[in-house]
Motif scaffolding. Structure first.
Motif, short mmCIF file in Angstrom:
data_model
loop_
_atom_site.label_atom_id
_atom_site.label_comp_id
_atom_site.label_asym_id
_atom_site.label_seq_id
_atom_site.Cartn_x
_atom_site.Cartn_y
_atom_site.Cartn_z
N PRO A 1 0.82 -1.21 0.00
CA PRO A 1 0.00 0.00 0.00
C PRO A 1 0.85 1.26 0.00
O PRO A 1 1.91 1.32 0.64
CB PRO A 1 -0.81 -0.12 1.29
CG PRO A 1 0.00 -1.01 2.18
CD PRO A 1 0.71 -1.97 1.26
N VAL A 2 0.40 2.26 -0.75
CA VAL A 2 1.05 3.57 -0.77
C VAL A 2 0.21 4.51 0.08
O VAL A 2 -0.95 4.77 -0.22
CB VAL A 2 1.16 4.12 -2.21
CG1 VAL A 2 1.73 5.54 -2.20
CG2 VAL A 2 2.02 3.20 -3.07
N ILE A 3 0.79 5.01 1.16
CA ILE A 3 0.08 5.93 2.04
C ILE A 3 0.59 7.33 1.79
O ILE A 3 1.75 7.65 2.06
CB ILE A 3 0.28 5.54 3.52
CG1 ILE A 3 -0.27 4.13 3.76
CG2 ILE A 3 -0.40 6.54 4.44
CD1 ILE A 3 -0.04 3.62 5.17
N GLY A 4 -0.30 8.16 1.24
CA GLY A 4 0.10 9.52 0.91
C GLY A 4 0.09 10.45 2.11
O GLY A 4 0.99 11.27 2.30
N ARG A 5 -0.95 10.30 2.96
CA ARG A 5 -1.07 11.14 4.14
C ARG A 5 -1.77 10.35 5.25
O ARG A 5 -2.55 9.44 4.99
CB ARG A 5 -1.89 12.40 3.87
CG ARG A 5 -1.20 13.45 3.01
CD ARG A 5 -1.97 14.76 3.06
NE ARG A 5 -1.42 15.75 2.15
CZ ARG A 5 -1.86 17.01 2.06
NH1 ARG A 5 -2.87 17.41 2.83
NH2 ARG A 5 -1.31 17.85 1.20
N THR A 6 -1.48 10.74 6.47
CA THR A 6 -2.22 10.23 7.62
C THR A 6 -2.78 11.41 8.40
O THR A 6 -2.20 12.50 8.41
CB THR A 6 -1.33 9.39 8.56
OG1 THR A 6 -0.26 10.21 9.06
CG2 THR A 6 -0.75 8.19 7.82
N TYR A 7 -3.93 11.19 9.03
CA TYR A 7 -4.58 12.20 9.85
C TYR A 7 -5.01 11.55 11.16
O TYR A 7 -5.39 10.37 11.17
CB TYR A 7 -5.84 12.75 9.17
CG TYR A 7 -5.61 13.62 7.95
CD1 TYR A 7 -5.68 14.99 8.05
CD2 TYR A 7 -5.37 13.05 6.71
CE1 TYR A 7 -5.50 15.81 6.93
CE2 TYR A 7 -5.18 13.83 5.59
CZ TYR A 7 -5.25 15.23 5.70
OH TYR A 7 -5.07 16.02 4.59
N PRO A 8 -4.99 12.29 12.26
CA PRO A 8 -5.60 11.76 13.48
C PRO A 8 -7.10 11.68 13.30
O PRO A 8 -7.69 12.41 12.49
CB PRO A 8 -5.22 12.78 14.54
CG PRO A 8 -4.97 14.05 13.80
CD PRO A 8 -4.41 13.63 12.46
N LEU A 9 -7.74 10.77 14.02
CA LEU A 9 -9.18 10.55 13.88
C LEU A 9 -9.98 11.84 14.04
O LEU A 9 -10.96 12.05 13.33
CB LEU A 9 -9.64 9.51 14.90
CG LEU A 9 -11.14 9.17 14.90
CD1 LEU A 9 -11.57 8.60 13.55
CD2 LEU A 9 -11.46 8.17 16.02
N ARG A 10 -9.55 12.71 14.93
CA ARG A 10 -10.29 13.95 15.16
C ARG A 10 -10.29 14.87 13.95
O ARG A 10 -11.07 15.81 13.87
CB ARG A 10 -9.72 14.69 16.37
CG ARG A 10 -8.29 15.20 16.19
CD ARG A 10 -7.77 15.92 17.42
NE ARG A 10 -6.42 16.40 17.24
CZ ARG A 10 -5.32 15.66 17.44
NH1 ARG A 10 -5.45 14.41 17.86
NH2 ARG A 10 -4.12 16.17 17.25
N GLU A 11 -9.40 14.62 12.97
CA GLU A 11 -9.33 15.44 11.76
C GLU A 11 -9.88 14.69 10.54
O GLU A 11 -9.47 14.91 9.41
CB GLU A 11 -7.90 15.88 11.50
CG GLU A 11 -7.34 16.80 12.58
CD GLU A 11 -5.92 17.25 12.31
OE1 GLU A 11 -5.43 17.04 11.18
OE2 GLU A 11 -5.29 17.80 13.23
N ALA A 12 -10.85 13.80 10.80
CA ALA A 12 -11.43 13.02 9.70
C ALA A 12 -12.03 13.92 8.63
O ALA A 12 -11.93 13.64 7.44
CB ALA A 12 -12.49 12.07 10.25
N ALA A 13 -12.66 15.02 9.04
CA ALA A 13 -13.27 15.93 8.06
C ALA A 13 -12.21 16.52 7.13
O ALA A 13 -12.42 16.65 5.92
CB ALA A 13 -14.02 17.04 8.77
N ALA A 14 -11.05 16.86 7.67
CA ALA A 14 -9.96 17.40 6.84
C ALA A 14 -9.44 16.33 5.88
O ALA A 14 -9.09 16.64 4.73
CB ALA A 14 -8.84 17.91 7.73
N ALA A 15 -9.40 15.08 6.34
CA ALA A 15 -8.95 13.99 5.48
C ALA A 15 -9.90 13.80 4.30
O ALA A 15 -9.46 13.63 3.15
CB ALA A 15 -8.86 12.69 6.28
N ILE A 16 -11.20 13.86 4.57
CA ILE A 16 -12.19 13.72 3.49
C ILE A 16 -12.09 14.90 2.53
O ILE A 16 -12.19 14.73 1.31
CB ILE A 16 -13.60 13.62 4.08
CG1 ILE A 16 -13.76 12.33 4.88
CG2 ILE A 16 -14.66 13.70 2.98
CD1 ILE A 16 -13.60 11.07 4.06
N ALA A 17 -11.88 16.10 3.05
CA ALA A 17 -11.75 17.28 2.19
C ALA A 17 -10.54 17.13 1.26
O ALA A 17 -10.60 17.48 0.08
CB ALA A 17 -11.61 18.54 3.04
#
Length: 244
Positions: free
Chosen positions: A213-229
């Motif tokens: 798997p290629v992981i481009g970015r990780t976000y903490p769970l509390r920033e799920a909205a930013a990850a979706i954006a």
């Protein structure tokens, strides 16, 4: 656990699919889309596999009929599904061409692509090359243009796109099915099936080294909205993973 339960034991490392999984804890039916987690992978690596990995596997293997010697083009080769598709097509012995932006050329090449096309410099639909299978993850070309790059008997698997101006994606699919009957190729649509058997197949491929798997970015769970954006921005590289 309990009387009559089986399959997994307390402490087993598993991975799988679950709607509403942006949470610290989830429940999953024991006979649901679960498999033992690929050995040697961290949790965030395993979490990046199921959704996009299943889509890529079923698009290429089940709908595209990929096999050794096939010429396969992956449009959107640097995204979540595209990165898996390049590796999977190579695992099945295909000659793979990946289409991506300039900044992702080296990434796609590192995944094993035999040829990489920078879409900012070249339009693959006018190159004159023909492919046995095209997986279109972007939908930025007309069906007529995509048909031009299919070899006789070739298969187009659309996985994205806005469709026509009247009926949206459904209209694009209808037109594709109708015209494919007269164009000497196949237009294969599908819905991803979340199932344990294919998760086990992906696990085996990951453990063999054929799938990474290629992981481009990780976000903490509390920033799920930013990850979706970021994902909806349309230029995500590889997979986005939420961390607890």
């Amino acid at each position: 656990m309990g009387k009559g339960a089986g399959g997994f034991q307390p402490g087993d490392r598993v991975y799988g699919c679950r709607r509403g999984a942006f949470a610290e804890y989830v429940t999953v039916p024991s006979d649901g889309p679960l498999s033992a987690m690929p050995g040697g992978l961290a949790y965030e690596e395993a979490a990046a596999i199921p959704t996009s990995g299943l889509t890529a596997l079923q698009a290429l293997r089940d709908k595209g009929g990929v096999r050794e010697g096939h010429r396969v083009l992956v449009n959107g080769a640097s995204g979540g599904i595209g990165t898996f598709a390049v590796r999977l097509a190579k695992a099945y012995g295909a000659e793979v061409t990946g289409v991506c932006s300039t900044r992702n050329v080296e990434l796609v090449r590192s995944l094993g692509a035999d040829h990489v096309i920078d879409y900012t410099r070249q339009d693959f639909t006018t190159s004159g090359r023909r492919y046995d299978l095209v997986l279109d993850n972007v939908g930025n070309h007309s069906l007529r243009a995509l048909r031009r790059v299919l070899a006789p008997g070739g298969t187009l698997v659309p996985n994205s796109g806005d469709g026509d101006r009247w009926f949206g994606p459904i209209g694009r699919l209808i037109v594709g099915h109708l015209t494919s009957r007269f164009a000497g190729h196949r237009f294969a649509t599908f819905l991803t099936s979340e199932n344990a058997a294919d998760l086990a197949t992906l696990r085996e491929l990951a453990e063999s080294g054929a799938l990474t798997p290629v992981i481009g970015r990780t976000y903490p769970l509390r920033e799920a909205a930013a990850a979706i954006a970021h994902l909806e921005g349309g230029h995500a590289r590889g997979k986005i993973v939420l961390l607890l």
